[in-house]
Design a protein around this motif. Structure first.
Motif, short mmCIF file in Angstrom:
data_model
loop_
_atom_site.label_atom_id
_atom_site.label_comp_id
_atom_site.label_asym_id
_atom_site.label_seq_id
_atom_site.Cartn_x
_atom_site.Cartn_y
_atom_site.Cartn_z
N SER A 37 0.82 -1.21 0.00
CA SER A 37 0.00 0.00 0.00
C SER A 37 0.85 1.26 0.00
O SER A 37 0.31 2.37 -0.03
N ALA A 69 -4.55 9.14 4.98
CA ALA A 69 -3.44 8.69 5.83
C ALA A 69 -2.21 8.43 4.99
O ALA A 69 -2.28 8.16 3.78
N HIS A 96 1.07 6.16 4.06
CA HIS A 96 1.53 4.77 4.01
C HIS A 96 3.01 4.80 3.66
O HIS A 96 3.41 5.43 2.68
N ARG A 140 -0.06 9.14 0.19
CA ARG A 140 -1.29 9.48 0.92
C ARG A 140 -2.48 8.78 0.25
O ARG A 140 -2.67 8.91 -0.97
N VAL A 173 -8.54 6.96 4.06
CA VAL A 173 -8.71 6.01 5.16
C VAL A 173 -9.80 4.99 4.82
O VAL A 173 -9.71 3.82 5.21
N VAL A 215 -6.56 1.17 5.93
CA VAL A 215 -5.41 1.41 6.80
C VAL A 215 -4.98 0.05 7.35
O VAL A 215 -5.80 -0.86 7.48
N THR A 272 0.50 1.87 7.48
CA THR A 272 -0.11 3.18 7.76
C THR A 272 0.56 3.81 8.97
O THR A 272 0.63 3.19 10.04
N LEU A 311 -5.96 5.33 14.93
CA LEU A 311 -5.37 4.19 14.23
C LEU A 311 -5.34 2.96 15.12
O LEU A 311 -5.61 1.84 14.66
#
Length: 283
Positions: free
Chosen positions: A101, A149, A151, A183, A186, A200, A205, A220
């Motif tokens: 990811s 978020a 990664h 980015r 989420v 995520v 993440t 998170l």
């Protein structure tokens, strides 16, 4: 022979019957497998001891293949990633993660082949990110729909474990330079089904962009724990020759590291996907 799917759990997972991937995929079998993947999120096939070329060819029916920047590749087929506990520290697989990811277009999916197994242990678990999202309260879903978020490759591939020799350090630095943090939303809208799922994972993440550090860490932690609840999971006990095919856009997985010092060898073909879109972007 008719291809059928035997459901394995309420949230996700099915065993495929009536398909031999050692034979080239026909248009009809490709369509059936694709539809089964969308419906069940992760598929399992027994007695599919493919050659690296056969595995590559089967995966390539679904898109271009990714070549991993750190893990070793099969000498005859560079599109096949080799997960061998004698070659690599695979602790990064023993946590919940969605594969790769940390790139702009994370994989659509992966085909994982069991080549050598310990006498017991080494199971893999998959969890449905759509089931996890649906089980959240409406106010939390509304909050998450507008967030994004970071990664980062380095979270699962830290310098202290993947840069210990000059060759490894050179490979790590090249991988880090080619794959800066990215980015993603989420919550991801599946590009084919329109279903929403969390996007995520503990593996990659690092931070929710729109929140302060303490708020991001707290949210998170909540999402990582929530997504790993047993009711969203299926667990597969491997046999040599098994093949798993999962939709990386809507799942995450965890490879149990409970068999050391015994050896485990898996081959993976990874199919590139598209740029994730969030709910607000998809409107």
């Amino acid at each position: 022979m008719t291809i059928t799917f035997e459901r394995l759990s309420p949230a996700l997972g099915a065993r495929v019957h009536g398909l031999d991937l050692r034979e080239p995929l026909t248009a009809a079998s490709h369509a059936a497998l694709h539809q089964g993947l969308l419906e069940h999120q992760v598929l399992f096939l027994r007695d599919q001891l493919l050659t690296p070329r056969q595995q590559r060819d089967a995966a390539a029916h679904f898109g271009d293949l990714h070549i991993h920047p750190i893990y070793p590749k099969h000498p005859e087929q560079p599109e096949i990633l080799v997960l061998d506990t004698e070659l690599n520290d695979l602790r990064d697989n023993a946590l919940w993660h969605t594969d790769v990811s940390f790139i702009q277009t994370p994989p659509l999916g992966s085909l994982l082949s069991a080549r050598r197994l310990p006498p017991y242990g080494g199971d893999t678990l998959w969890a449905s990110n759509s089931a996890a999202y649906a089980a959240l309260s409406a106010p939390i879903r509304e909050l998450l729909d507008g967030l994004s978020a970071w990664h980062d490759l380095s979270k699962s591939f830290p310098l202290e474990r993947f840069g210990q020799t000059p060759d490894a350090l050179e490979r790590f630095n090249a991988a880090r330079a080619a794959n800066p943090p990215v980015r993603h939303p989420v919550v991801r809208v599946h590009p084919e089904t329109g279903v929403k799922g969390l996007f995520v994972s503990e593996g990659f993440t690092t931070r929710i962009v729109e929140l302060g550090e303490s708020e991001s860490d707290a949210l998170l932690r909540l999402l990582f724990a929530h997504a790993a609840r047993p009711e969203f999971q299926v667990r597969w006990q491997w046999q040599v020759g098994d093949l798993a095919f999962w939709d990386n856009r809507i799942t995450q997985h965890y490879a149990c590291d409970d068999y050391r010092p015994r050896r485990r060898v898996m081959h993976r073909a990874t199919i590139l996907g598209d740029r994730p879109r969030g709910p607000r972007e998809a409107i």
